[in-house]
Design a protein around this motif. Structure first.
Motif, PDB file in Angstrom:
ATOM      1  N   LEU A 119     -45.093 -33.074  60.015  1.00  9.84           N
ATOM      2  CA  LEU A 119     -43.786 -33.712  59.849  1.00  9.84           C
ATOM      3  C   LEU A 119     -43.857 -35.215  60.140  1.00  9.84           C
ATOM      4  N   GLY A 120     -43.318 -35.990  59.235  1.00 10.50           N
ATOM      5  CA  GLY A 120     -43.296 -37.444  59.435  1.00 10.50           C
ATOM      6  C   GLY A 120     -44.565 -38.138  58.983  1.00 10.50           C
ATOM      7  N   SER A 121     -45.482 -37.383  58.343  1.00 12.35           N
ATOM      8  CA  SER A 121     -46.771 -37.996  58.006  1.00 12.35           C
ATOM      9  C   SER A 121     -46.673 -38.974  56.836  1.00 12.35           C
ATOM     10  N   VAL A 122     -45.787 -38.706  55.882  1.00 11.53           N
ATOM     11  CA  VAL A 122     -45.644 -39.649  54.757  1.00 11.53           C
ATOM     12  C   VAL A 122     -44.616 -40.719  55.152  1.00 11.53           C
ATOM     13  N   LYS A 123     -45.080 -41.953  55.234  1.00  5.96           N
ATOM     14  CA  LYS A 123     -44.212 -43.044  55.694  1.00  5.96           C
ATOM     15  C   LYS A 123     -43.347 -43.584  54.550  1.00  5.96           C
ATOM     16  N   ILE A 124     -42.324 -44.350  54.916  1.00 11.48           N
ATOM     17  CA  ILE A 124     -41.492 -45.027  53.911  1.00 11.48           C
ATOM     18  C   ILE A 124     -41.663 -46.542  54.069  1.00 11.48           C
ATOM     19  N   ALA A 141     -34.587 -50.838  58.371  1.00 10.72           N
ATOM     20  CA  ALA A 141     -35.905 -50.737  59.026  1.00 10.72           C
ATOM     21  C   ALA A 141     -35.889 -49.744  60.182  1.00 10.72           C
ATOM     22  N   SER A 142     -34.716 -49.586  60.822  1.00  7.35           N
ATOM     23  CA  SER A 142     -34.668 -48.724  62.010  1.00  7.35           C
ATOM     24  C   SER A 142     -33.948 -47.398  61.732  1.00  7.35           C
ATOM     25  N   SER A 148     -42.204 -47.499  58.027  1.00  5.15           N
ATOM     26  CA  SER A 148     -43.281 -48.216  58.709  1.00  5.15           C
ATOM     27  C   SER A 148     -43.447 -49.630  58.152  1.00  5.15           C
ATOM     28  N   ALA A 149     -42.626 -49.992  57.145  1.00  2.00           N
ATOM     29  CA  ALA A 149     -42.669 -51.375  56.655  1.00  2.00           C
ATOM     30  C   ALA A 149     -41.389 -51.709  55.902  1.00  2.00           C
ATOM     31  N   LEU A 150     -41.014 -52.995  55.983  1.00  2.36           N
ATOM     32  CA  LEU A 150     -39.986 -53.554  55.101  1.00  2.36           C
ATOM     33  C   LEU A 150     -40.716 -54.441  54.117  1.00  2.36           C
ATOM     34  N   THR A 151     -40.245 -54.456  52.877  1.00  5.32           N
ATOM     35  CA  THR A 151     -40.873 -55.333  51.892  1.00  5.32           C
ATOM     36  C   THR A 151     -39.761 -56.044  51.133  1.00  5.32           C
ATOM     37  N   ALA A 186     -37.660 -54.252  64.434  1.00  4.49           N
ATOM     38  CA  ALA A 186     -37.741 -52.785  64.356  1.00  4.49           C
ATOM     39  C   ALA A 186     -39.154 -52.281  64.636  1.00  4.49           C
ATOM     40  N   GLY A 187     -40.096 -53.190  64.809  1.00  2.81           N
ATOM     41  CA  GLY A 187     -41.477 -52.795  65.125  1.00  2.81           C
ATOM     42  C   GLY A 187     -42.235 -52.244  63.934  1.00  2.81           C
ATOM     43  N   VAL A 188     -41.900 -52.743  62.717  1.00  5.41           N
ATOM     44  CA  VAL A 188     -42.611 -52.254  61.529  1.00  5.41           C
ATOM     45  C   VAL A 188     -43.277 -53.431  60.800  1.00  5.41           C
ATOM     46  N   ASP A 189     -44.177 -53.120  59.865  1.00  4.98           N
ATOM     47  CA  ASP A 189     -44.867 -54.148  59.093  1.00  4.98           C
ATOM     48  C   ASP A 189     -43.918 -54.818  58.100  1.00  4.98           C
ATOM     49  N   SER A 190     -44.379 -55.919  57.523  1.00  2.61           N
ATOM     50  CA  SER A 190     -43.553 -56.613  56.519  1.00  2.61           C
ATOM     51  C   SER A 190     -44.451 -57.100  55.389  1.00  2.61           C
TER      52      SER A 190
END
Ligand SMILES: CC(=O)SCCNC(=O)CCNC(=O)[C@H](O)C(C)(C)COP(=O)(O)OP(=O)(O)OC[C@H]1O[C@@H](n2cnc3c(N)ncnc32)[C@H](O)[C@@H]1OP(=O)(O)O
Ligand SMILES: O=C([O-])CC(=O)C(=O)O
Ligand SMILES: [Mg+2]
Length: 294
Positions: A119-124, A141-142, A148-151, A186-190
């Motif tokens: 569960l939760g393995s495929v990120k968005i 993002a949160s 795991s990223a905003l683009t 949010a602690g995610v990549d960009s």
């Protein structure tokens, strides 16, 4: 930790391009089912991408798939066929609010459950491509730990705003700053948007250095020839690394000698300066520079 500087878009209906993906040296790839694929090819592209995900050895590439938006007829079908093949992430275009993420999250959770995937393995990776999405960037993002990223999608964003997209990029400056800050909060990549002129790598280098300076952790691209330029722009400059080494050495010496404040090159060095220097050195190492190689 692996570098995530470059993300190469490959149209989902181009098997010839997909099969060469591991040789280009990109940190990650993005198999596209959205705007690179004509409406008449959507079903064939989805099937093709699913087959590649199941059968093809992408080596150690981080593989993501851009699905069609939540407001399209393809959204559910894309998730139904792609999630069981367990890509590392799906890129969700045109997110206008947390509800778009939550809708995808719910559907992905159902499919993971059904297929016995962790569960939760495929990120968005959520794309900000409208003014409304930009206003909602932190909420997007949160919205879920799956993000795991905003683009930022600069082509669609400028179209939504009714402005021209220029090489100088003034029209994207505020949006880039806001996306990168929301992602960091949010602690995610960009990931920054693509550079469309595949003949102008000088412009790409300048733009990439700018977005690295804003804090982006990666940049999407559309052609293999853009990857090396992006990687070059992400590598900190040698003079900045030398300075960072002197700062860290001075700070360590000061600590041993019980001093609070020191100066390097006649400038005061305090805790944030030391933190930034350590971060720069860590990035250079992540991007392949060996210790003592300077
Ligand atoms: C606004 C948006 O949403 S942007 C994101 C969606 N867009 C995309 O995905 C587009 C991705 N890029 C491409 O499709 C192509 O690069 C194009 C159409 C822009 C240009 O393609 P071409 O005219 O074939 O470029 P070019 O002739 O320089 O290609 C040289 C080689 O690189 C390959 N190549 C080009 N782009 C890519 C790519 N993105 N991924 C993998 N291989 C590629 C070509 O297939 C060709 O291979 P070959 O020598 O084995 O035949
Ligand atoms: O990821 C990107 O930059 C491509 C895109 O969709 C856009 O610019 O609208
Ligand atoms: Mg777009």
């Amino acid at each position: 930790m692996k570098p995530s500087r470059s993300m190469l878009y490959i149209p989902g209906d181009s098997p010839g391009m997909i099969q060469h993906a591991p040789i280009f040296g990109a940190d990650s790839i993005l198999l596209d089912l959205e705007d690179a694929v004509a409406l008449t090819e959507k079903d064939a592209a989805r099937r093709m991408v699913a087959v590649f995900l199941k059968r093809f050895d992408f080596k150690d590439l981080f593989v993501t798939v851009r699905i069609n938006g939540a407001d399209t007829e393809f959204f559910e079908k894309d998730l139904e066929e792609i999630i069981p093949c367990a890509p590392e992430a799906v890129r969700l275009p045109k997110c206008n609010g947390p509800e778009d993420v939550l809708l995808a999250d719910k559907k992905i959770t159902e499919i993971e459950n059904r297929c016995g995937l962790p569960l939760g393995s495929v990120k968005i990776h959520a794309m900000i491509e409208t003014a409304l999405g930009l206003e909602m960037a932190f909420a997007i993002a949160s919205a879920s730990p799956r993000v795991s990223a905003l683009t930022i999608g600069g082509q669609d964003f400028t179209a939504d705003m009714g402005v021209q997209k220029t090489k100088e990029g003034r029209e994207l400056f505020y949006a880039r700053c806001r996306v990168v800050a929301a992602a960091h909060a949010a602690g995610v990549d960009s990931y920054d948007t693509v550079w469309a002129d595949i003949m102008d790598n000088e412009g790409l280098l300048r733009e990439t250095k700018e977005i690295v300076g804003l804090g982006f952790t990666g940049k999407a691209c559309i052609h293999p020839s853009q990857i090396a330029t992006i990687h070059k722009a992400f590598m900190p400059a040698e003079k900045d690394l030398r300075k960072a080494e002197r700062v860290v050495e001075a700070a360590e010496r000061a600590e041993r000698e019980g001093k609070g404040v020191v100066s390097v090159d006649d400038k005061m060095v305090d805790a944030p300066v030391v933190a930034r220097s350590r971060h720069l050195l860590a990035l250079a190492e992540l991007y392949g520079l060996k210790r003592g190689e300077l």
